[in-house]
Scaffold this active site. Structure first.
Site, PDB file in Angstrom:
ATOM      1  N   ARG A 134       0.882  -1.177   0.000  1.00  0.00           N
ATOM      2  CA  ARG A 134       0.000   0.000   0.000  1.00  0.00           C
ATOM      3  C   ARG A 134       0.908   1.211   0.000  1.00  0.00           C
ATOM      4  NH1 ARG A 134      -5.361   1.419   3.448  1.00  0.00           N
ATOM      5  NH2 ARG A 134      -6.168   0.101   1.792  1.00  0.00           N
ATOM      6  N   HIS A 157      -7.472   1.413  -6.369  1.00  0.00           N
ATOM      7  CA  HIS A 157      -7.600   0.481  -5.240  1.00  0.00           C
ATOM      8  C   HIS A 157      -8.146  -0.842  -5.783  1.00  0.00           C
ATOM      9  CE1 HIS A 157      -7.832  -1.005  -1.314  1.00  0.00           C
ATOM     10  NE2 HIS A 157      -8.580  -0.092  -0.714  1.00  0.00           N
ATOM     11  N   GLN A 211      -9.972  -3.495  -3.609  1.00  0.00           N
ATOM     12  CA  GLN A 211     -11.335  -3.058  -3.284  1.00  0.00           C
ATOM     13  C   GLN A 211     -12.270  -3.372  -4.446  1.00  0.00           C
ATOM     14  OE1 GLN A 211     -12.281  -1.307  -0.231  1.00  0.00           O
ATOM     15  NE2 GLN A 211     -14.298  -1.924  -0.977  1.00  0.00           N
ATOM     16  N   ASP A 227     -17.989   7.372  -0.530  1.00  0.00           N
ATOM     17  CA  ASP A 227     -16.697   7.328   0.159  1.00  0.00           C
ATOM     18  C   ASP A 227     -16.563   8.642   0.930  1.00  0.00           C
ATOM     19  OD1 ASP A 227     -14.139   6.647   0.969  1.00  0.00           O
ATOM     20  OD2 ASP A 227     -13.228   6.791  -1.016  1.00  0.00           O
ATOM     21  N   CYS A 253     -16.819   1.761   1.088  1.00  0.00           N
ATOM     22  CA  CYS A 253     -15.565   1.026   1.275  1.00  0.00           C
ATOM     23  C   CYS A 253     -15.103   1.042   2.729  1.00  0.00           C
ATOM     24  CB  CYS A 253     -14.476   1.597   0.368  1.00  0.00           C
ATOM     25  SG  CYS A 253     -14.209   3.372   0.588  1.00  0.00           S
ATOM     26  N   ARG A 264     -13.649  -8.181   1.450  1.00  0.00           N
ATOM     27  CA  ARG A 264     -12.234  -7.867   1.248  1.00  0.00           C
ATOM     28  C   ARG A 264     -11.422  -9.127   1.497  1.00  0.00           C
ATOM     29  NH1 ARG A 264     -10.209  -2.978   1.605  1.00  0.00           N
ATOM     30  NH2 ARG A 264      -8.474  -4.002   0.541  1.00  0.00           N
TER      31      ARG A 264
END
Length: 339
Positions: A103, A130, A133, A227, A269, A297
């Protein structure tokens, strides 16, 4: 030849379908008490330039459940492109672990890491996208498909700021032939480069996309997604300025959900800033699937790890004769030597 997962732009629609199917099959097996040891004796290196909850826990748990091990490298423990170059870091870690996840703060870091590593590399999030995701979201939408509909029939509306999650949702939905809408204020919408990539996906898949500030665009949505409002502009806008831009028009509240339709599902998310981009009534409501989404996830990361490792090993098979000879030599040494 190893395969990386840096962006879904390098994957086909069919491959994404397979990843979803694999992920959900493993999920079903584990729900029934069977933990397939598909990653036995495998190790995952996890590089974090940013803190994380869902990503770290999902990768560590996935490796443990499938028989492997995850090694967490916290911010400050490793410096990509700092004292040691990214090239050297990737070459060293390629000899110490079997697969890497990172990340990163800047997308070029994960690209450089993948280009230099000799093992599969996964993008755990960058300032560009991402992709893990994306896969989790796709699994969630497949599990919650409206009755009588296929993915290609579904309308997905992202509400609010053009974060990397917004762009990633646009990438995966248009790749799968779905109908994607970004409903956001001018100046905070997907840019021309983003839209060009969505258009390219639509040319192949037959999907569609729309970027608009028209509130009526949520009507008929099968999935309404949002988000946080401070993703890319935290340093530029104060909380008061952000609220002026996004509130109340872009808050997902019950009125917006009702306008979307009685069967519309809510996605996020996470983490969510309750009272800003979403109300308690919506996130805790009967149409909210964001906690299923969070669970997925883990679901999707299990499938992704198995896919990448199996694909890699299929193209780099162990020489079983040499493996047997090495085992015999070690056993003889241990039997004949003493300390």
């Amino acid at each position: 030849m190893k395969r990386d997962y840096v962006t879904t732009e390098t994957y086909t629609k069919e491959e994404m379908h397979y990843l979803v199917d694999l992920s959900l099959k493993i999920k079903e097996a584990i729900k029934n008490g069977y933990y397939p040891q598909l990653l036995k004796n495998k190790s995952l290196g996890m590089i974090f330039q940013q803190s994380s909850t869902r990503t770290r826990v999902s990768f560590e748990t996935a490796m443990e459940q499938l028989g492997g091990h995850g090694e967490y490298l916290a911010p400050g423990q490793i410096q990509l492109g700092g004292h040691e170059t990214i090239e050297d870091t990737s070459r060293v870690l390629s000899r110490l672990v079997d697969i890497l996840m990172a990340r990163v703060e800047r997308h070029h870091s994960i690209v450089d890491l993948a280009n230099c590593a000799t093992i599969p590399v996964i993008n755990g999030m960058s300032d560009y996208n991402h992709p893990t995701q994306e896969l989790g979201d796709l699994c969630t939408m497949v599990e919650h498909l409206p009755e009588g509909k296929k993915l290609e029939d579904c309308k997905v509306v992202f509400v609010g700021d053009a974060t990397q999650v917004c762009f990633s949702l646009g990438l995966i939905t248009t790749k799968m032939g779905m109908n994607f809408v970004h409903f956001g204020p001018e100046g905070f919408q997907l840019n021309e480069e983003h839209q060009a990539k969505l258009a390219k996906n639509c040319e192949v898949s037959g999907g569609s996309f729309l970027v608009t500030d028209d509130a009526s665009s949520v009507e008929g949505a099968d999935f309404l997604y949002t988000d946080v409002w401070y993703g890319l502009y935290e340093a530029e806008l104060s909380e008061e300025e952000r609220m002026k831009v996004f509130y109340p028009k872009y808050q997902v509240n019950q009125e917006m959900m009702d306008r979307a339709g009685a069967n519309c599902k809510f996605m996020h998310c996470l983490p969510a800033t309750r009272g800003e981009e979403v109300t308690d009534e919506v996130i805790d409501g009967k149409n909210s699937i964001c906690f299923d989404e969070a669970e997925n996830r883990l679901t999707s990361i299990r499938g992704l790890l198995v896919y990448l490792m199996n694909d890699y090993e299929a193209k780099n098979p162990y020489d079983l004769i040499k493996q047997a000879e090495a085992k015999k030599e070690l056993e003889v040494f241990l039997d004949t030597q003493s300390i």
